[in-house]
Design an enzyme around this catalytic site. Structure first.
Site, short mmCIF file in Angstrom:
data_model
loop_
_atom_site.label_atom_id
_atom_site.label_comp_id
_atom_site.label_asym_id
_atom_site.label_seq_id
_atom_site.Cartn_x
_atom_site.Cartn_y
_atom_site.Cartn_z
N HIS A 192 2.03 -8.45 -0.76
CA HIS A 192 2.19 -8.77 -2.17
C HIS A 192 3.43 -8.09 -2.72
O HIS A 192 4.08 -7.30 -2.00
CB HIS A 192 0.93 -8.41 -2.97
CG HIS A 192 0.60 -6.95 -3.04
ND1 HIS A 192 0.20 -6.22 -1.95
CD2 HIS A 192 0.60 -6.08 -4.09
CE1 HIS A 192 -0.04 -4.97 -2.32
NE2 HIS A 192 0.20 -4.86 -3.61
N HIS A 215 -5.98 -9.01 -7.02
CA HIS A 215 -5.09 -7.88 -7.34
C HIS A 215 -3.77 -8.42 -7.90
O HIS A 215 -3.30 -7.97 -8.94
CB HIS A 215 -4.85 -7.06 -6.08
CG HIS A 215 -3.99 -5.87 -6.27
ND1 HIS A 215 -4.37 -4.78 -7.04
CD2 HIS A 215 -2.75 -5.56 -5.79
CE1 HIS A 215 -3.41 -3.88 -7.02
NE2 HIS A 215 -2.41 -4.32 -6.27
N HIS A 273 -3.88 2.05 0.84
CA HIS A 273 -3.90 3.36 0.18
C HIS A 273 -5.01 4.24 0.74
O HIS A 273 -6.04 3.75 1.24
CB HIS A 273 -4.12 3.21 -1.33
CG HIS A 273 -2.96 2.60 -2.05
ND1 HIS A 273 -1.94 3.34 -2.57
CD2 HIS A 273 -2.68 1.30 -2.32
CE1 HIS A 273 -1.06 2.53 -3.15
NE2 HIS A 273 -1.50 1.29 -3.01
N ASP A 332 -3.72 -4.43 -0.90
CA ASP A 332 -4.50 -3.82 -1.98
C ASP A 332 -5.65 -4.72 -2.43
O ASP A 332 -6.12 -4.59 -3.57
CB ASP A 332 -3.60 -3.51 -3.18
CG ASP A 332 -2.70 -2.32 -2.94
OD1 ASP A 332 -2.80 -1.69 -1.87
OD2 ASP A 332 -1.87 -2.02 -3.82
N ASP A 359 5.59 -0.54 -4.27
CA ASP A 359 5.12 0.46 -3.30
C ASP A 359 4.71 -0.18 -1.98
O ASP A 359 4.33 0.53 -1.04
CB ASP A 359 3.98 1.31 -3.89
CG ASP A 359 2.74 0.51 -4.21
OD1 ASP A 359 2.85 -0.62 -4.70
OD2 ASP A 359 1.63 1.03 -3.97
N HIS A 360 4.79 -1.50 -1.90
CA HIS A 360 4.52 -2.21 -0.64
C HIS A 360 5.75 -2.90 -0.07
O HIS A 360 5.74 -3.29 1.11
CB HIS A 360 3.40 -3.24 -0.84
CG HIS A 360 2.06 -2.60 -1.04
ND1 HIS A 360 1.08 -2.59 -0.08
CD2 HIS A 360 1.55 -1.91 -2.09
CE1 HIS A 360 0.02 -1.94 -0.53
NE2 HIS A 360 0.29 -1.51 -1.76
N HIS A 409 4.23 -5.83 -5.13
CA HIS A 409 4.36 -4.50 -5.74
C HIS A 409 5.34 -3.63 -4.95
O HIS A 409 5.32 -3.62 -3.72
CB HIS A 409 3.00 -3.83 -5.86
CG HIS A 409 2.14 -4.43 -6.92
ND1 HIS A 409 0.77 -4.27 -6.95
CD2 HIS A 409 2.45 -5.20 -7.99
CE1 HIS A 409 0.27 -4.93 -8.01
NE2 HIS A 409 1.28 -5.49 -8.64
#
Length: 255
Positions: free
Chosen positions: A53, A111, A166, A128, A57-58, A55
């Site tokens: 996805h 998400h 996470h 996530d 942080d990915h 985001h």
């Protein structure tokens, strides 16, 4: 296939998959440095980058890794992921030659609306959407969408290793205990997690069958979860309402 969680950022995991011939895949690289260090230490060649996805942080390290290694980047059809070289869609099968891997693409809106997972080769690379003992927050999707996505994942083979994005297991477990305090499988899982974290080891991956036994977000039809939801105002006969009650309670849970 060897499956290695690489800690990154505050509490992320980047997933490194590699064979015995030195070929590697990396999944959701939120930053490049941990990947580069792991490739160097293991003498691996990066052959593909998979994203679940948009985001940051990915995906934050994907551009640098692509530039350094020339690896293709597979991602959902989302214009926010500009680094992608290949778009994959629900129902596609991704076949890689090095390392040899055959992965099913499953759309899991909730998400985010364009979130996907990769399933195969003994792993469920779920970003996530599904966490150990929990699930992702609903930033873009609805409870109905997320529940449907989780039910799709729950129908997969139970021996798949849940490789999530996470290190949230202990916190998720504290909430899960308030929902099912008499769940012995959950208590055993939390004991195992405590031992792992005391040694500073990752709590994941865990098998999907373990999640089905312990994770309340996969257990909205179990008697204990139905009873908890009834006491928290959710209609007995509406699994979406039960899921929504769980997710809302988790959003504000502090322990």
């Amino acid at each position: 296939m060897h499956v290695v969680p690489l800690p990154a950022l505050a509490d992320n995991y980047i997933w490194l998959l590699h064979d015995d011939d030195g070929h590697a895949i990396v999944v959701d690289p939120g930053e490049a440095a941990p990947v580069e260090e792991a490739l160097y230490a293991r003498k691996l060649k990066l052959r593909a980058i998979l994203l679940t996805h948009h985001h940051d942080d990915h995906i934050g390290g994907a551009a640098a890794l692509r530039a350094a290694h020339g690896a293709p980047v597979y991602a959902p059809d989302d214009e926010r992921i500009t680094v992608a070289t290949h778009r994959v869609h629900d129902g596609d099968t991704l076949e890689l030659a090095k390392p040899a891997a055959r992965l099913q693409i499953i759309a899991v809106p909730g998400h985010t609306l364009s979130h996907i997972v990769y399933a195969g080769e003994g792993v469920l690379l779920c970003g996530d959407t599904l966490f150990s003992l929990g699930c992702g927050r609903l930033f873009e999707g609805t409870p109905a969408q997320m529940l449907s996505s989780l039910q799709r994942l729950a129908s997969l083979p139970g021996n798949l290793l849940v490789c999530c994005g996470h290190e949230y297991t202990a916190a998720n477990g504290r909430f899960a205990q308030t929902v099912e305090p008499d769940n012995t499988a959950l208590q055993q899982r939390l004991d195992d997690v405590a031992r792992l974290r005391a040694k500073r080891q990752p709590s994941v991956p865990a098998t999907l069958s373990s999640e089905l036994a312990c994770n309340p977000f996969l257990r909205v039809d179990s008697e204990a979860v139905i009873d908890w939801c009834r006491r928290h105002g959710a209609a007995n006969d509406d699994p979406v309402a039960r899921f929504a009650a769980l997710r809302s309670a988790k959003d504000v849970f502090r322990a």
